[in-house]
Motif scaffolding. Sequence first.
Motif, PDB file in Angstrom:
ATOM      1  N   TYR A 135      12.351   5.078  -8.722  1.00  0.00           N
ATOM      2  CA  TYR A 135      11.669   4.292  -7.697  1.00  0.00           C
ATOM      3  C   TYR A 135      12.165   4.707  -6.325  1.00  0.00           C
ATOM      4  O   TYR A 135      13.370   4.682  -6.050  1.00  0.00           O
ATOM      5  N   GLU A 137      12.787   3.934  -2.789  1.00  0.00           N
ATOM      6  CA  GLU A 137      12.950   2.698  -2.034  1.00  0.00           C
ATOM      7  C   GLU A 137      12.283   2.761  -0.665  1.00  0.00           C
ATOM      8  O   GLU A 137      11.845   1.738  -0.138  1.00  0.00           O
ATOM      9  N   GLN A 140       8.557   2.776  -1.457  1.00  0.00           N
ATOM     10  CA  GLN A 140       8.271   1.627  -2.320  1.00  0.00           C
ATOM     11  C   GLN A 140       7.217   2.021  -3.356  1.00  0.00           C
ATOM     12  O   GLN A 140       6.172   1.381  -3.488  1.00  0.00           O
ATOM     13  N   SER A 141       7.555   3.087  -4.108  1.00  0.00           N
ATOM     14  CA  SER A 141       6.618   3.593  -5.108  1.00  0.00           C
ATOM     15  C   SER A 141       7.373   4.283  -6.243  1.00  0.00           C
ATOM     16  O   SER A 141       8.368   4.976  -6.000  1.00  0.00           O
ATOM     17  N   PRO A 142       6.907   4.119  -7.493  1.00  0.00           N
ATOM     18  CA  PRO A 142       7.538   4.783  -8.631  1.00  0.00           C
ATOM     19  C   PRO A 142       7.041   6.220  -8.789  1.00  0.00           C
ATOM     20  O   PRO A 142       5.917   6.548  -8.394  1.00  0.00           O
ATOM     21  N   ASP A 159       3.171   0.397  -9.665  1.00  0.00           N
ATOM     22  CA  ASP A 159       3.610  -0.579 -10.667  1.00  0.00           C
ATOM     23  C   ASP A 159       3.762  -1.924  -9.973  1.00  0.00           C
ATOM     24  O   ASP A 159       3.395  -2.077  -8.801  1.00  0.00           O
ATOM     25  N   ARG A 161       6.294  -3.403  -8.803  1.00  0.00           N
ATOM     26  CA  ARG A 161       7.185  -3.372  -7.644  1.00  0.00           C
ATOM     27  C   ARG A 161       6.460  -2.860  -6.405  1.00  0.00           C
ATOM     28  O   ARG A 161       6.594  -3.436  -5.313  1.00  0.00           O
ATOM     29  N   SER A 162       5.688  -1.799  -6.586  1.00  0.00           N
ATOM     30  CA  SER A 162       4.957  -1.256  -5.432  1.00  0.00           C
ATOM     31  C   SER A 162       3.831  -2.195  -5.010  1.00  0.00           C
ATOM     32  O   SER A 162       3.519  -2.315  -3.816  1.00  0.00           O
TER      33      SER A 162
END
Length: 205
Positions: A135, A137, A140-142, A159, A161-162
């Motif tokens: 990921y 940071e 902000q993307s896998p 995902d 998180r993003s």
Amino acid sequence: MPFAQFVSNVREAVNALGYPVSVALAPKTSDNQKGTLYEGKDYRLLGEAADSVLLMTYEWGYTYGPPMAVAPIPNVRQVVDYAVTRIPREKINLGIPNYGYDWTLPFEQGVSRARTVSSLKAVQTAIENDAVIQYDERAQSPYFHYYKDGKEHEVWFEDVRSMQAKFDLVKEYGLRGMGYWQIMNLFRANWLLLADQFWIRHVQQ
């Protein structure tokens, strides 16, 4: 501006039938941004002409470009920072990608062509190839790397998180809402997160 006047005319006619008018805007960060996608889009005039707008805040990572996140948060934030100075926040929808890309390395400009993948396909590919999903940071993307048929691949996708990072921007800036491109990719976790984060109003025309 002819395009803004066209949108205004359409809005007048369509509103009379009971329907709203929205216009999609290329992701500008300044009034004088150069490029075919940007020069014909006056954010202020189009914001006035339409009932709402959709910021096309995606495609930094794209089919013919180098491997990177489709919608890096710093880039998205720059567009929103500019947009809210030209368009009322209650008219702005944030564009959110519901897809990713799989690049075959090494990347060659003008030669390489990334393959579009859904979030589910990306995760399945990682599992099938024993790849470790990481990921980024800052973006902000896998993303992850894997090897197939002797060639290295790099995959960037979305995902929860993003998606959460993008939802947080909508809340932070007090925007009208969001729109997805494209909605046909099944990503159930996103819809569950969306329902948890926002009150969703269903409208029937």
